[in-house]
Design a protein around this motif. Structure first.
Motif, PDB file in Angstrom:
ATOM      1  N   ARG A 103     -21.108 -43.163  55.255  1.00  0.00           N
ATOM      2  CA  ARG A 103     -20.377 -42.305  54.315  1.00  0.00           C
ATOM      3  C   ARG A 103     -18.969 -41.962  54.772  1.00  0.00           C
ATOM      4  N   THR A 104     -18.703 -42.107  56.054  1.00  0.00           N
ATOM      5  CA  THR A 104     -17.377 -41.743  56.565  1.00  0.00           C
ATOM      6  C   THR A 104     -16.784 -42.891  57.362  1.00  0.00           C
ATOM      7  N   ALA A 105     -15.467 -43.019  57.285  1.00  0.00           N
ATOM      8  CA  ALA A 105     -14.730 -44.022  58.057  1.00  0.00           C
ATOM      9  C   ALA A 105     -14.499 -43.487  59.464  1.00  0.00           C
ATOM     10  N   PRO A 106     -14.056 -44.320  60.392  1.00  0.00           N
ATOM     11  CA  PRO A 106     -13.798 -43.845  61.764  1.00  0.00           C
ATOM     12  C   PRO A 106     -12.836 -42.664  61.834  1.00  0.00           C
ATOM     13  N   ASP A 107     -11.907 -42.565  60.855  1.00  0.00           N
ATOM     14  CA  ASP A 107     -10.961 -41.443  60.867  1.00  0.00           C
ATOM     15  C   ASP A 107     -11.539 -40.189  60.205  1.00  0.00           C
ATOM     16  N   GLY A 108     -12.805 -40.251  59.779  1.00  0.00           N
ATOM     17  CA  GLY A 108     -13.444 -39.092  59.176  1.00  0.00           C
ATOM     18  C   GLY A 108     -13.316 -39.000  57.672  1.00  0.00           C
ATOM     19  N   SER A 109     -12.597 -39.926  57.055  1.00  0.00           N
ATOM     20  CA  SER A 109     -12.412 -39.886  55.608  1.00  0.00           C
ATOM     21  C   SER A 109     -13.682 -40.349  54.891  1.00  0.00           C
ATOM     22  N   LEU A 110     -13.860 -39.865  53.658  1.00  0.00           N
ATOM     23  CA  LEU A 110     -15.036 -40.211  52.873  1.00  0.00           C
ATOM     24  C   LEU A 110     -14.958 -41.658  52.391  1.00  0.00           C
ATOM     25  N   VAL A 111     -16.120 -42.315  52.373  1.00  0.00           N
ATOM     26  CA  VAL A 111     -16.219 -43.668  51.832  1.00  0.00           C
ATOM     27  C   VAL A 111     -17.120 -43.602  50.605  1.00  0.00           C
ATOM     28  N   PRO A 112     -16.617 -43.908  49.394  1.00  0.00           N
ATOM     29  CA  PRO A 112     -17.461 -43.859  48.195  1.00  0.00           C
ATOM     30  C   PRO A 112     -18.644 -44.815  48.302  1.00  0.00           C
ATOM     31  N   LEU A 113     -19.701 -44.536  47.562  1.00  0.00           N
ATOM     32  CA  LEU A 113     -20.922 -45.323  47.624  1.00  0.00           C
ATOM     33  C   LEU A 113     -20.649 -46.809  47.394  1.00  0.00           C
TER      34      LEU A 113
END
Length: 403
Positions: A240-250
């Motif tokens: 759900r999250t990228a390495p930088d902490g940002s949200l990744v949509p489904l």
């Protein structure tokens, strides 16, 4: 020692004790003991007010005897209630705690805190850190919750036969006589799960542990439905999250990072619950999550069946947020125009309405409206990660439209 004075005072002292609420026999015994004490004390230290002295001593003796008798009866009751020797039951007491902590007199936040403290065994400090509030604030919340449910401990869990302690007289306990029902317990556990991870406590994992424990203690399809839903959602956590902490949509998540073991377990639990033909909202939600988890790619998602499950969920709950999510699913199954038509039937003030509208407008090719709505949704977002994601979506569309 004036024995005549003692005899003359005795009736009035006895009458005063009876008027104060003492039963006659107990009052008479107390007065007799006061007279004996007077014979012992008065020769060396005569009181200035003989009647007042007798009343005070007799009343104290009466209270002492009353308290001692109450304690004796309680000890006898405890002996009668003591279970026979042998292995202690493993689930009954814990099950009672679940229902007690979900008492209808508690606010949702208090019920969650008390559940984590009493059932989960977390410290007040851990719970406070998880909810990002001062420890003193959480301590007060838990203390108030304990006071609210005090005296309910003997109430049976739903489904248990009614009864009283041996020798207990019927009495009106008011609203505190019934603990929360299964639906309330499940909602409390779902609130815990949705908090995810904060501080040094993984509340999502804790909620799964507690729901597993509840499922082992009570045979209920909605308990199984909630457990399946938690497992299916938790299986996608790492993606759900990228390495930088940002949200990744489904749709953009790396499905290779999904936990297939949890997905298989969740689907197995859900299928067993659905086979009992007692559909509830958590089972319907879990069915939607299972369809997402079962799709090898986002493009292969069975959106038509997801819409059907949203129809069932809307029938069960009549929840406008469910209808909002259904409109997005309709947009995937039948095209963005159909999704926008379904969305138009809802209140624009609903949470995430602007974000859903932005997504559907983008899919329909109206990038200008979509960018504006993404920016509006970002302004209304309730957490930083979601706000950043929506802001980036708006910026992306504005960049795409720039010459």
């Amino acid at each position: 020692m004036d024995e005549a004075l003692l005899r003359s005072l005795m009736p009035s002292v006895l009458a005063i004790l009876v008027r104060r609420g003492a039963d006659f026999a107990a009052a008479e015994d107390a007065v007799q003991e006061a007279l004996i004490e007077a014979v012992r004390v008065w020769p060396d230290n005569p009181p200035q007010d003989a009647k007042g002295w007798l009343i005070t001593v007799a009343w104290r003796r009466y209270l002492d005897h009353t308290r001692a008798e109450a304690a004796r009866r309680r000890r006898e009751d405890l002996v009668d209630e003591e279970p026979p020797p042998g292995p202690a039951p493993s689930a009954d007491d814990t099950l009672q705690l679940y229902f007690l902590c979900a008492h209808p007199s508690l606010t949702p936040s208090s019920a969650v805190a008390l559940t984590l403290r009493a059932v989960g065994g977390l410290t007040t400090r851990q719970i406070a850190q998880a909810y990002l509030v001062p420890e003193a604030t959480m301590a007060q919340r838990i203390s108030r919750a304990k006071r609210t449910v005090s005296g309910v401990g003997a109430s049976p869990a739903p489904g248990a036969p009614p009864g009283r302690r041996p020798g207990e007289k019927p009495r009106d306990r008011g609203r505190f006589d019934q603990p929360g029902d299964v639906a309330t317990v499940l909602r409390v556990l779902y609130l815990v799960f949705n908090e995810g991870y904060s501080g040094d406590v993984d509340l999502a994992a804790e909620a799964i542990r507690l729901t597993r424990q509840l499922a082992a203690a009570i045979d209920h399809p909605e308990v199984a439905g909630l457990l399946a839903l938690m497992l299916l959602h938790h299986a996608r956590r790492d993606a759900r999250t990228a390495p930088d902490g940002s949200l990744v949509p489904l749709a953009e998540q790396d499905r290779a990072r999904w936990d297939t073991r949890l997905i298989a377990e969740g689907i197995g639990i859900l299928q067993a619950a659905l086979a009992r033909d007692r559909l509830g909202e958590f089972q319907a939600q879990a069915a939607i999550a299972a369809l997402h988890a079962d799709a090898p790619t986002a493009e292969e998602t069975d959106w038509v069946q997801i819409v059907e499950w949203y129809d069932e969920l809307a029938r069960l709950t009549d929840n406008p947020v469910v209808r909002l999510n259904r409109a997005v699913a309709v947009g995937e199954a039948d095209g963005p125009r159909a999704g926008l038509t379904a969305l138009a039937e809802l209140d624009p003030s609903l949470p995430r309405y602007a974000a859903a509208a932005a997504h559907l407008h983008e899919r329909d090719g109206d990038l200008s409206t979509a960018a504006r709505l993404y920016a509006e949704a970002a302004h209304k977002a309730t957490n930083l990660a979601e706000r950043d994601h929506l802001t980036r979506q708006a910026a992306r569309l504005n960049t795409d439209r720039s010459p």
